[in-house]
Design a protein around this motif. Structure first.
Motif, PDB file in Angstrom:
ATOM      1  N   VAL A   1      23.891  10.434 -76.225  1.00  0.00           N
ATOM      2  CA  VAL A   1      22.603  10.980 -75.785  1.00  0.00           C
ATOM      3  C   VAL A   1      21.860  11.679 -76.927  1.00  0.00           C
ATOM      4  O   VAL A   1      20.695  11.349 -77.198  1.00  0.00           O
ATOM      5  N   PRO A   2      22.470  12.633 -77.647  1.00  0.00           N
ATOM      6  CA  PRO A   2      21.757  13.243 -78.776  1.00  0.00           C
ATOM      7  C   PRO A   2      21.403  12.228 -79.866  1.00  0.00           C
ATOM      8  O   PRO A   2      20.316  12.283 -80.443  1.00  0.00           O
ATOM      9  N   PHE A   3      22.325  11.300 -80.148  1.00  0.00           N
ATOM     10  CA  PHE A   3      22.064  10.296 -81.183  1.00  0.00           C
ATOM     11  C   PHE A   3      20.853   9.438 -80.814  1.00  0.00           C
ATOM     12  O   PHE A   3      19.978   9.171 -81.654  1.00  0.00           O
ATOM     13  N   GLY A   4      20.771   9.002 -79.549  1.00  0.00           N
ATOM     14  CA  GLY A   4      19.643   8.188 -79.119  1.00  0.00           C
ATOM     15  C   GLY A   4      18.327   8.935 -79.222  1.00  0.00           C
ATOM     16  O   GLY A   4      17.313   8.382 -79.670  1.00  0.00           O
ATOM     17  N   LEU A   5      18.316  10.206 -78.801  1.00  0.00           N
ATOM     18  CA  LEU A   5      17.088  11.005 -78.881  1.00  0.00           C
ATOM     19  C   LEU A   5      16.629  11.166 -80.327  1.00  0.00           C
ATOM     20  O   LEU A   5      15.434  11.103 -80.627  1.00  0.00           O
ATOM     21  N   MET A   6      17.576  11.370 -81.220  1.00  0.00           N
ATOM     22  CA  MET A   6      17.208  11.532 -82.627  1.00  0.00           C
ATOM     23  C   MET A   6      16.724  10.219 -83.240  1.00  0.00           C
ATOM     24  O   MET A   6      15.825  10.217 -84.086  1.00  0.00           O
ATOM     25  N   MET A   7      17.281   9.102 -82.806  1.00  0.00           N
ATOM     26  CA  MET A   7      16.862   7.809 -83.336  1.00  0.00           C
ATOM     27  C   MET A   7      15.440   7.445 -82.910  1.00  0.00           C
ATOM     28  O   MET A   7      14.753   6.677 -83.596  1.00  0.00           O
ATOM     29  N   ILE A   8      15.000   7.983 -81.769  1.00  0.00           N
ATOM     30  CA  ILE A   8      13.615   7.735 -81.349  1.00  0.00           C
ATOM     31  C   ILE A   8      12.641   8.216 -82.425  1.00  0.00           C
ATOM     32  O   ILE A   8      11.566   7.640 -82.614  1.00  0.00           O
TER      33      ILE A   8
ATOM     34  N   VAL B   1       4.751  19.882 -84.933  1.00  0.00           N
ATOM     35  CA  VAL B   1       5.678  19.291 -85.907  1.00  0.00           C
ATOM     36  C   VAL B   1       5.665  17.771 -85.902  1.00  0.00           C
ATOM     37  O   VAL B   1       6.360  17.143 -86.701  1.00  0.00           O
ATOM     38  N   GLY B   2       4.889  17.172 -84.996  1.00  0.00           N
ATOM     39  CA  GLY B   2       4.816  15.729 -84.936  1.00  0.00           C
ATOM     40  C   GLY B   2       5.872  15.112 -84.035  1.00  0.00           C
ATOM     41  O   GLY B   2       6.830  15.775 -83.607  1.00  0.00           O
ATOM     42  N   PHE B   3       5.716  13.824 -83.751  1.00  0.00           N
ATOM     43  CA  PHE B   3       6.587  13.110 -82.820  1.00  0.00           C
ATOM     44  C   PHE B   3       8.040  13.087 -83.301  1.00  0.00           C
ATOM     45  O   PHE B   3       8.963  13.292 -82.515  1.00  0.00           O
ATOM     46  N   GLY B   4       8.241  12.854 -84.605  1.00  0.00           N
ATOM     47  CA  GLY B   4       9.592  12.739 -85.147  1.00  0.00           C
ATOM     48  C   GLY B   4      10.424  13.974 -84.923  1.00  0.00           C
ATOM     49  O   GLY B   4      11.521  13.913 -84.358  1.00  0.00           O
ATOM     50  N   TRP B   5       9.924  15.114 -85.345  1.00  0.00           N
ATOM     51  CA  TRP B   5      10.693  16.344 -85.209  1.00  0.00           C
ATOM     52  C   TRP B   5      10.767  16.831 -83.765  1.00  0.00           C
ATOM     53  O   TRP B   5      11.731  17.486 -83.379  1.00  0.00           O
ATOM     54  N   ALA B   6       9.766  16.484 -82.963  1.00  0.00           N
ATOM     55  CA  ALA B   6       9.826  16.850 -81.542  1.00  0.00           C
ATOM     56  C   ALA B   6      11.032  16.204 -80.872  1.00  0.00           C
ATOM     57  O   ALA B   6      11.783  16.859 -80.131  1.00  0.00           O
ATOM     58  N   THR B   7      11.256  14.916 -81.158  1.00  0.00           N
ATOM     59  CA  THR B   7      12.400  14.235 -80.550  1.00  0.00           C
ATOM     60  C   THR B   7      13.720  14.656 -81.192  1.00  0.00           C
ATOM     61  O   THR B   7      14.759  14.697 -80.517  1.00  0.00           O
ATOM     62  N   ARG B   8      13.709  14.990 -82.485  1.00  0.00           N
ATOM     63  CA  ARG B   8      14.945  15.466 -83.128  1.00  0.00           C
ATOM     64  C   ARG B   8      15.384  16.803 -82.530  1.00  0.00           C
ATOM     65  O   ARG B   8      16.581  17.017 -82.278  1.00  0.00           O
ATOM     66  N   ILE B   9      14.444  17.681 -82.301  1.00  0.00           N
ATOM     67  CA  ILE B   9      14.769  18.984 -81.723  1.00  0.00           C
ATOM     68  C   ILE B   9      15.316  18.804 -80.300  1.00  0.00           C
ATOM     69  O   ILE B   9      16.249  19.506 -79.876  1.00  0.00           O
ATOM     70  N   MET B  10      14.767  17.837 -79.572  1.00  0.00           N
ATOM     71  CA  MET B  10      15.325  17.524 -78.253  1.00  0.00           C
ATOM     72  C   MET B  10      16.772  17.047 -78.382  1.00  0.00           C
ATOM     73  O   MET B  10      17.625  17.397 -77.566  1.00  0.00           O
ATOM     74  N   GLY B  11      17.048  16.264 -79.423  1.00  0.00           N
ATOM     75  CA  GLY B  11      18.413  15.789 -79.659  1.00  0.00           C
ATOM     76  C   GLY B  11      19.376  16.930 -79.948  1.00  0.00           C
ATOM     77  O   GLY B  11      20.501  16.958 -79.422  1.00  0.00           O
ATOM     78  N   PHE B  12      18.959  17.881 -80.786  1.00  0.00           N
ATOM     79  CA  PHE B  12      19.811  19.037 -81.083  1.00  0.00           C
ATOM     80  C   PHE B  12      20.059  19.864 -79.822  1.00  0.00           C
ATOM     81  O   PHE B  12      21.173  20.356 -79.596  1.00  0.00           O
ATOM     82  N   THR B  13      19.022  20.021 -78.999  1.00  0.00           N
ATOM     83  CA  THR B  13      19.175  20.761 -77.744  1.00  0.00           C
ATOM     84  C   THR B  13      20.177  20.071 -76.821  1.00  0.00           C
ATOM     85  O   THR B  13      21.029  20.718 -76.202  1.00  0.00           O
ATOM     86  N   SER B  14      20.088  18.747 -76.752  1.00  0.00           N
ATOM     87  CA  SER B  14      21.015  17.984 -75.924  1.00  0.00           C
ATOM     88  C   SER B  14      22.452  18.149 -76.409  1.00  0.00           C
ATOM     89  O   SER B  14      23.373  18.365 -75.607  1.00  0.00           O
ATOM     90  N   PHE B  15      22.658  18.075 -77.707  1.00  0.00           N
ATOM     91  CA  PHE B  15      24.012  18.212 -78.258  1.00  0.00           C
ATOM     92  C   PHE B  15      24.600  19.578 -77.909  1.00  0.00           C
ATOM     93  O   PHE B  15      25.769  19.688 -77.517  1.00  0.00           O
TER      94      PHE B  15
END
Length: 444
Positions: A133-140, A209-223
């Protein structure tokens, strides 16, 4: 390590063997009850219905719902962004396939994760979802094309969420009986809260922060939040070994068959308003207004209350009848969506639809548990039902998108959702009488 006394029986599990009441070693017994690093209780005592360990399971399961259904319940935010920005050249129906495939995999993977859970492989399932789940969110964050988003968000996040879904549902009946509906209501409210947090997070971070970092931060939160589940979730009952991916006996039982068909119809309709709500509002009362981009978060906020309230009355009138009320009112609300063309109306619809559909997520597992005598098979039966629900959620929103493309009018997808909810109500009425017989007044 746990020691449990039941009548004259005493079993103490140790790393080097099983010691019974006369002090002798019994390694054969240990092999039969200890699976996949899980600590299990060796007696037939009823669920404790409370206590520190039991409520820890609620916390852990809540965290799983936060990151499984929570990420799917906020897909409407991604749908709006993809239509207007990243995938603006694609049709709404094509984009909705991303979210519908994600929800399909969450549910369909249950046909594998259910038997694995019954066999004692809880830790394997948790760790798989913890990574995917975190990996997929970060890959987005690095996706630029449709197929890339499909792989990262639909497949990776969907499969990871599917590994986590069955454990989050199946573990609660092991610890709760009388308070089971309340515990499940709290657990399933995690998906609504996750939908609120992730939707607000995405919308607030996107311009900063833009789309990229928005989804990365979601990934860190999920982890971080799934880590809680990995630390606290533990089976209470013995594992049974993998018998098969299907419990064919279930399809010979009328309550189970009626239940599966009814719930799957609700899943065809469930995601239609969630996916298309924001775009509808942007052209029907909230043109150019920022609040339209927060309607998914508002819907999920309403669903937090909606998942707790039915759980409080389910013990009094029965889970089947409580779910019937929720589904019927969700259908009525879907029809009311037809005349929604003001800003206040869109906000009100979001709140009420979120509230009434809360029971559709909170109660099905409780309903299934109520007529499943052998809880050792619960994970497998949940997985089979989830597979059917997954197919339903897979086709629901693309069908709605195709209807929208061909008609150019939201009226037909609103009718589509409303009638499907009422059809679900009809199946739940049938289920109630299958369980209780012809009694007009009965708890089910």
């Amino acid at each position: 390590m746990m020691a449990e006394s039941h009548g004259g029986h005493l079993g103490i599990m140790r790393e080097n063997g099983n010691v019974d009441s006369d002090g002798s070693s019994n390694r054969d017994d240990e092999k039969q009850v200890q699976f996949a690093e899980e600590v299990t209780i060796l007696d037939e005592d009823p669920p404790p219905d409370g206590g520190f360990a039991a409520w820890l399971q609620v916390v852990g399961s809540y965290s799983l719902y936060f990151n499984t259904w929570g990420t799917i319940n906020m897909f409407g935010v991604f749908q709006t962004y993809y239509e207007n920005e990243l995938l603006g050249h694609m049709s709404p129906s094509a984009i909705s396939w991303i979210g519908s495939l994600q929800s399909f995999l969450l549910l369909a993977v249950g046909v594998i994760s259910g038997p694995l859970y019954d066999a004692g492989h809880l830790r394997l399932l948790l760790c798989s979802g913890w990574f995917l789940v975190p990996f997929g969110l970060m890959m987005i964050s690095v996706c630029t094309q449709y197929w890339q988003v499909m792989l990262a968000q639909a497949v990776c996040v969907g499969v990871g969420a599917g590994a986590l879904y069955i454990p989050s549902v199946a573990i609660i009946p092991q610890y709760f009986s009388r308070r089971k509906a309340l515990a499940m209501g709290i657990v399933t409210s995690g998906s609504s809260f996750g939908g609120v947090i992730y939707a607000l997070m995405f919308q607030s971070l996107l311009p900063r922060v833009g789309f990229g970092w928005a989804t990365r931060i979601m990934g860190f939160t999920s982890f971080a939040t799934i880590s809680i589940s990995v630390l606290v979730l533990r089976r209470r009952t013995p594992a049974v070994g993998i018998r098969s991916l299907l419990d064919t006996q279930a399809f010979k039982e009328r309550p189970y068959v009626v239940y599966c068909f009814g719930i799957s119809l609700s899943y065809i309709a469930f995601f239609v308003p969630i996916f298309y709500l924001q775009n509808y509002a942007l052209s029907h009362g909230l043109q150019g207004q920022t609040v339209a981009l927060y309607l998914v978060a508002i819907l999920n906020a309403g669903s937090v209350v909606g998942r707790l309230s039915p759980s409080l009355i389910a013990n009094k009138i029965g889970p089947v009848q409580t779910l019937l009320i929720s589904v019927t009112l969700a259908g009525v609300t879907a029809f009311a969506w037809i005349n929604t063309d003001t800003g206040a109306g869109n906000i009100a619809f979001s709140v009420f639809f979120g509230f009434f559909t809360g029971g559709i997520v909170a109660l099905p597992a409780v309903v299934l548990t109520s007529f499943t005598p052998d809880l050792s098979r619960l994970g497998t039966r949940l997985g089979m039902s989830s597979m059917l629900n997954g197919v339903a959620s897979l086709v629901g929103t693309p069908i709605a998108g195709a209807i929208l493309n061909s008609t150019g009018n939201y009226l037909w997808i609103q009718l589509f959702a409303g009638f499907l909810f009422l059809a679900t109500s009809a199946f739940l009425v049938a289920l109630r009488f299958v369980i209780t017989g012809r009694k007009l007044v009965a708890k089910a």
